[in-house]
Enzyme design. Structure first.
Site, PDB file in Angstrom:
ATOM      1  N   GLY A 159     -24.438  17.500 -36.751  1.00 32.50           N
ATOM      2  CA  GLY A 159     -23.047  16.765 -36.998  1.00 32.50           C
ATOM      3  C   GLY A 159     -23.647  15.348 -36.197  1.00 32.50           C
ATOM      4  O   GLY A 159     -24.720  15.064 -36.033  1.00 32.50           O
ATOM      5  N   ASN A 160     -22.401  14.730 -36.144  1.00 30.77           N
ATOM      6  CA  ASN A 160     -22.271  13.451 -35.498  1.00 30.77           C
ATOM      7  C   ASN A 160     -21.378  12.960 -34.518  1.00 30.77           C
ATOM      8  O   ASN A 160     -20.345  13.867 -34.713  1.00 30.77           O
ATOM      9  CB  ASN A 160     -22.593  12.296 -36.512  1.00 30.77           C
ATOM     10  CG  ASN A 160     -21.592  12.272 -37.628  1.00 30.77           C
ATOM     11  OD1 ASN A 160     -20.309  11.849 -37.178  1.00 30.77           O
ATOM     12  ND2 ASN A 160     -21.914  12.146 -38.719  1.00 30.77           N
ATOM     13  N   ARG A 161     -21.220  11.809 -34.018  1.00 29.72           N
ATOM     14  CA  ARG A 161     -20.100  11.749 -32.903  1.00 29.72           C
ATOM     15  C   ARG A 161     -18.696  11.314 -33.613  1.00 29.72           C
ATOM     16  O   ARG A 161     -18.078  10.704 -32.794  1.00 29.72           O
ATOM     17  CB  ARG A 161     -20.552  10.762 -31.906  1.00 29.72           C
ATOM     18  CG  ARG A 161     -21.770  11.260 -31.179  1.00 29.72           C
ATOM     19  CD  ARG A 161     -22.370  10.116 -30.229  1.00 29.72           C
ATOM     20  NE  ARG A 161     -23.639  10.488 -29.269  1.00 29.72           N
ATOM     21  CZ  ARG A 161     -23.478  10.728 -28.134  1.00 29.72           C
ATOM     22  NH1 ARG A 161     -22.411  11.026 -27.579  1.00 29.72           N
ATOM     23  NH2 ARG A 161     -24.709  11.070 -27.726  1.00 29.72           N
TER      24      ARG A 161
END
Ligand code: CTP
Length: 431
Positions: A235-237
């Site tokens: 995932g990412n932030r």
């Protein structure tokens, strides 16, 4: 607002009754309204209703009160012409400059802003002939609002409903607030030589209530999650804050909003249609489906460029007798934005985002300029992530790049303020 002269054209559709409510709304706001129905419109609402509510005589023909030359005077004197409902036939006649009745003469003689609110069955609205006519009218500076979706005359549903009178009223008022010559058939086209100049926007942005009324906007927000096994993902932030601020602001400015949300940390505003997705492939499917009828598509989501080639059916376990770690093979995800640009319908505005840092090969602005050209979108919103002002933060600072070479620096502000500035940049492109 001072009293203005509004011409209310009424086409021959069952939604003509809603125009009576719109007329009342204009009158309550103190405007002088002259109703010009088509002959067919009188089958739905009769001339006495229009005359009594407007306080002016009503005619459909250029042959009444000829000594006053109404076919020229009514259009020339108008500050705004609103046609609601605009039928497929009326759109066709307006697009091709026909002048067989009083209303089409008014449309040819008016030099003020013109707002057309189509209403018809979905088949007629999506017919290539109507689509082409709407494109011609919009290119000419006429504001053609998107019809609402919902119950039509019979039991069927779909896009084609006349938007509610209150929405049309808001859209009409925002046209009246535009500076003279900014919109309408006589509007001056943007000066291409302005390309490349940097415009500094005021920090507060220029929120204009109702200026997106009748428009359908689709916004993606948040990060995608690419599963590895039943419990893990890449995932990412991204928190989704910027995309949600864009959705909320568009809603407040009158648009119908569809939000395609990946993983987000903030609540979705009430009134937004939301489609929840997890992966980039799901986001592509949802965006492609929603973008079909949209006026504006904004890719604010942080889409994973890669996904694991295969998703393990069971949780990946450590080996008991080895220290080896699994090697995960990644494959490329499709570029959703590029696909949306390739499939966009005429007049649709596509906005991309780019989180960039400067490096030895160029500045963040140079990278973003190249990305704008590569992706083919109309606007690209640059976040300079080197400043650390993006992920999860309440405030942000962006630069909006236009396909025409314009570069607009938006001063630091809340994501809501910045969203307003982005819609300010989109709005003129819609005209
Ligand atoms: N985007 C997309 N699909 C992808 C990746 C990105 O639609 N698979 C969109 C983003 O939502 C954003 C824009 O493309 O609006 C730019 O995203 P960015 O990650 O900066 O661009 P990339 O094409 O991935 O380029 P880079 O190689 O610089 O990461």
């Amino acid at each position: 607002m001072a009293s203005r002269r509004i011409v209310l054209g009424v086409g021959g559709g069952i939604a003509a009754y809603k125009a009576a409510l719109l007329l009342r709304r204009f009158k309550e706001a103190g405007h002088d309204v002259r109703v010009v129905p088509t002959e067919a419109a009188l089958n739905f609402v009769g001339a006495p209703t229009w005359a009594a509510l407007s306080g002016h005589p009503v005619s459909t023909s250029v042959w009444d009160e000829v000594h006053e030359v109404p076919h020229v005077r009514i259009g020339q004197q108008a500050d705004l012409v609103v046609v609601a409902p605009a039928t497929a036939d009326l759109l066709a006649r307006a697009a091709h400059g026909l002048a067989g009745d009083l209303l089409t003469n008014v449309l040819l003689t008016a030099r003020c802003p013109v707002l057309l609110a189509p209403a018809m069955h979905t088949e007629m609205w999506t017919h290539p002939a109507t689509v082409a006519n709407v494109t011609i009218l919009r290119e000419r500076g006429v504001t053609v609002v998107e019809p609402a979706s919902g119950r039509l005359t019979g039991a069927d549903t779909g896009p084609g409903r006349l938007p509610e009178p209150e929405e049309l009223f808001a859209a009409a008022m925002s046209l009246l607030e535009q500076p003279a010559g900014a919109v309408g058939p006589g509007a001056t086209a943007p000066d291409p030589s302005a390309g490349g100049s940097v415009t500094q926007l005021p920090a507060a942005g220029g929120a204009v209530p109702g200026d997106l009324a009748g428009r359908h906007v689709v916004v993606s927000a948040g990060g995608t999650r690419e599963p590895l096994d039943p419990v893990r993902f890449l995932g990412n932030r991204s928190s989704g804050r910027q995309g949600i601020a864009l959705a909320q602001t568009a809603l407040e400015r009158g648009a119908k909003v569809t939000l395609v949300a990946g993983s987000i940390e903030v609540a979705v505003p009430e009134g937004v249609d939301v489609v929840r997705v997890e992966t980039a492939l799901q986001m592509r499917e949802a965006m492609n489906a929603a973008a079909g009828g949209a006026d504006v598509v904004v890719m604010a989501a942080a889409v994973a460029d890669f996904r694991p080639q295969s998703v393990a059916e069971h949780k990946i376990k450590k080996s008991a007798d080895s220290e080896d770690a699994p090697v995960i093979t990644l494959v490329r995800n499709p570029d959703i934005l590029a696909g949306l640009v390739a499939a966009r319908r005429p007049g649709q505005i596509v906005v991309g985002f780019a989180a960039e840092t400067g490096d030895e090969t160029g500045s963040a602005l140079q990278h973003a300029t190249a990305k704008l050209a590569r992706k083919g979108c109309d606007l690209l919103v640059l976040n300079d992530v080197a400043a650390g002002k993006v992920f999860g933060r309440e405030d942000t600072e962006v630069t909006v790049l236009g396909a025409d070479g314009s570069v607009t620096a938006v001063p630091a502000g809340s994501k809501t303020t910045v969203a307003g500035a982005i819609w300010d940049a989109v709005h003129p492109l819609l005209a």
